[in-house]
Scaffold this active site. Structure first.
Site, PDB file in Angstrom:
ATOM      1  N   ARG A 234       0.802  -1.227   0.000  1.00 48.06           N
ATOM      2  CA  ARG A 234       0.000   0.000   0.000  1.00 48.06           C
ATOM      3  C   ARG A 234       0.832   1.273   0.000  1.00 48.06           C
ATOM      4  O   ARG A 234       0.559   2.198  -0.764  1.00 48.06           O
ATOM      5  CB  ARG A 234      -0.909   0.041   1.239  1.00 48.06           C
ATOM      6  CG  ARG A 234      -2.184  -0.702   1.091  1.00 48.06           C
ATOM      7  CD  ARG A 234      -2.553  -1.323   2.406  1.00 48.06           C
ATOM      8  NE  ARG A 234      -1.643  -2.417   2.664  1.00 48.06           N
ATOM      9  CZ  ARG A 234      -1.832  -3.657   2.192  1.00 48.06           C
ATOM     10  NH1 ARG A 234      -2.918  -3.951   1.555  1.00 48.06           N
ATOM     11  NH2 ARG A 234      -0.942  -4.604   2.396  1.00 48.06           N
ATOM     12  N   THR A 235       1.821   1.335   0.895  1.00 47.18           N
ATOM     13  CA  THR A 235       2.559   2.597   1.024  1.00 47.18           C
ATOM     14  C   THR A 235       3.325   2.871  -0.261  1.00 47.18           C
ATOM     15  O   THR A 235       3.299   3.991  -0.793  1.00 47.18           O
ATOM     16  CB  THR A 235       3.503   2.531   2.236  1.00 47.18           C
ATOM     17  OG1 THR A 235       2.771   2.020   3.346  1.00 47.18           O
ATOM     18  CG2 THR A 235       4.039   3.904   2.578  1.00 47.18           C
TER      19      THR A 235
ATOM     20  N   LYS B  73      27.141  -4.221  -2.989  1.00 46.12           N
ATOM     21  CA  LYS B  73      28.613  -4.211  -3.119  1.00 46.12           C
ATOM     22  C   LYS B  73      29.280  -3.509  -1.945  1.00 46.12           C
ATOM     23  O   LYS B  73      30.474  -3.237  -1.978  1.00 46.12           O
ATOM     24  CB  LYS B  73      28.991  -3.498  -4.426  1.00 46.12           C
ATOM     25  CG  LYS B  73      28.520  -4.221  -5.670  1.00 46.12           C
ATOM     26  CD  LYS B  73      28.921  -3.487  -6.943  1.00 46.12           C
ATOM     27  CE  LYS B  73      27.756  -2.722  -7.509  1.00 46.12           C
ATOM     28  NZ  LYS B  73      28.070  -1.953  -8.713  1.00 46.12           N
TER      29      LYS B  73
ATOM     30  N   ARG C 135      11.373   3.802   2.893  1.00 47.89           N
ATOM     31  CA  ARG C 135      10.968   2.897   3.983  1.00 47.89           C
ATOM     32  C   ARG C 135      12.176   2.044   4.330  1.00 47.89           C
ATOM     33  O   ARG C 135      12.850   1.511   3.446  1.00 47.89           O
ATOM     34  CB  ARG C 135       9.806   2.007   3.550  1.00 47.89           C
ATOM     35  CG  ARG C 135       9.566   0.877   4.527  1.00 47.89           C
ATOM     36  CD  ARG C 135       8.346   0.069   4.225  1.00 47.89           C
ATOM     37  NE  ARG C 135       7.138   0.792   4.589  1.00 47.89           N
ATOM     38  CZ  ARG C 135       5.941   0.215   4.713  1.00 47.89           C
ATOM     39  NH1 ARG C 135       5.816  -1.081   4.497  1.00 47.89           N
ATOM     40  NH2 ARG C 135       4.887   0.911   5.031  1.00 47.89           N
TER      41      ARG C 135
ATOM     42  N   HIS D  11       5.496   5.763  11.461  1.00 43.48           N
ATOM     43  CA  HIS D  11       4.920   5.634  10.118  1.00 43.48           C
ATOM     44  C   HIS D  11       3.985   6.852   9.964  1.00 43.48           C
ATOM     45  O   HIS D  11       2.763   6.722   9.948  1.00 43.48           O
ATOM     46  CB  HIS D  11       4.154   4.314  10.005  1.00 43.48           C
ATOM     47  CG  HIS D  11       3.815   3.882   8.607  1.00 43.48           C
ATOM     48  ND1 HIS D  11       3.969   4.699   7.499  1.00 43.48           N
ATOM     49  CD2 HIS D  11       3.313   2.715   8.123  1.00 43.48           C
ATOM     50  CE1 HIS D  11       3.584   4.039   6.422  1.00 43.48           C
ATOM     51  NE2 HIS D  11       3.190   2.842   6.768  1.00 43.48           N
TER      52      HIS D  11
END
Ligand code: CP
Length: 355
Positions: A88-89, A117, A138, A171
């Site tokens: 959703r986000t 790397k 996120r 959030h």
């Protein structure tokens, strides 16, 4: 777009500030620049973002309106940097950016970027800022978005960062869309003030509950009940904040006794991705922390059921067709309110309001 005062403070001094004190460094001319913490929103902004989201939603009902919105930021590019799973986000930010005309880039897995790397996240973010005008991120690491916002504000490309979920702590844009959903649900019954909000489920590890609890402190005469098994009950940091802001709250492990009093029931799933020992969550009996048709029968006719989603079995699919189940609308609200937030960061909110 002017940057913030984050380049006037060292990282060690900034990181030790309280969230409220940090907020001052994340805005410019009283406008949010980096969106990192729920504590950045005040009541006036919550009202304004809700109005702007509704304006965008209504404008987007016509082709002409959609093309107008798309022209607002068609000269900008957005980077979505999601190293933790999301449906959703990620998609609602993608859609919000598309509504405003952005071109979009993404990294969703460290194994496909040069972090594989050994590149540091700080260097990754600085690389993104060379190509893009905003970073939406996120991360499983609490506080990483703050660190990256500070780093960018002290670089030659100080572009905004939006926290789309960080560790177990915050959030903020989920809380913003939750508030928008509550505003819409109660717009004909006096708004959010005076309402009884009931949080249910894994309240110890759910960042959405933590961020929404913070935003609810902006409203008058709110009552909050946290309903959870003892092991998953709301943590002292949330409870202390509510006490400090004189928000009335109580704790319970009896969902059925609380349901008749609730104006909004905010369900959450068990967050077993944060288990510290294998299978620890599976040992907790959560069977009494679910909503099905029997629980629906106990609810006020005006109450709503919310869920940040994804769900597991805490809301039966039998509930989905009840008009009080607003979690699918809540999810779509995320797209509109995130478009409103980004429009405001890029100062096109006035043009949209005047359309
Ligand atoms: N509510 C929420 O954050 O959902 P996703 O994890 O699917 O983005």
């Amino acid at each position: 777009m002017k940057s913030t005062k984050l380049n006037e403070v060292s990282w060690s001094d900034f990181s030790e500030l309280t969230p409220i004190d940090k907020a001052e460094y994340l805005s410019t001319d009283n406008k949010i620049f980096h969106m990192l913490l729920a504590q950045q929103f005040n009541r006036k902004q919550l009202d304004e973002f809700g109005e702007l989201a509704t304006r965008i939603r209504k404008i987007a009902k016509t082709k002409e309106g959609i093309l107008f919105l798309r022209s607002q930021l068609a000269h900008k590019r957005a980077m979505l940097y999601f190293t933790q799973p999301s449906t959703r986000t990620f998609l609602s930010f993608t859609a919000a950016c598309q509504i405003l005309g952005f071109q979009i880039g993404e990294v969703r897995n460290k194994s496909t970027s040069s972090e594989f790397k050994g590149e540091t996240q700080e260097d990754s973010i600085r690389s993104f800022s060379s190509y893009f005008d905003i970073i939406i991120m996120r991360s499983e690491i609490g506080g990483l978005a703050e660190r990256m916002a500070w780093a960018l504000s002290n670089s030659e490309r100080p572009i905004p960062i939006i926290n789309a979920g960080s560790g177990k702590d915050q959030h903020p844009t989920q809380a913003l869309l939750d508030i928008y959903t509550l505003q819409r649900s109660f717009e004909k019954s006096g708004g959010i003030d005076g309402k009884h909000i009931v949080f249910v489920g894994d309240l110890a590890r759910g960042r959405t509950v933590r961020s929404l609890s913070m935003l609810l402190t902006n409203y008058q005469d709110i009552k909050i009940t946290f309903v959870a098994p003892n092991q998953l009950q709301a943590t002292p940091d949330i409870l202390e904040l509510l006490a400090c802001k004189n928000v009335s709250y109580d704790l319970s492990n009896n969902l059925r006794s609380i349901i008749p009093q609730a104006d909004a029931i905010y369900m959450t799933r068990i967050q077993d991705e944060w288990d510290t020992t294998s299978g620890e969550s599976a040992k907790i009996d959560t069977s009494n922390f679910c909503i099905g048709t029997k629980e629906l029968a106990l609810m006020k006719s005006t109450a709503v059921i919310m869920h940040p989603l994804p769900r597991r079995n805490e809301i039966s699919t039998d509930v989905d067709s009840d008009p009080r189940a607003v979690y699918w609308r809540q999810m779509r609200n995320g797209m509109w309110i995130r478009a409103a937030l980004i429009a405001s960061i890029f100062n096109c909110d006035k043009d949209i309001k005047n359309y």
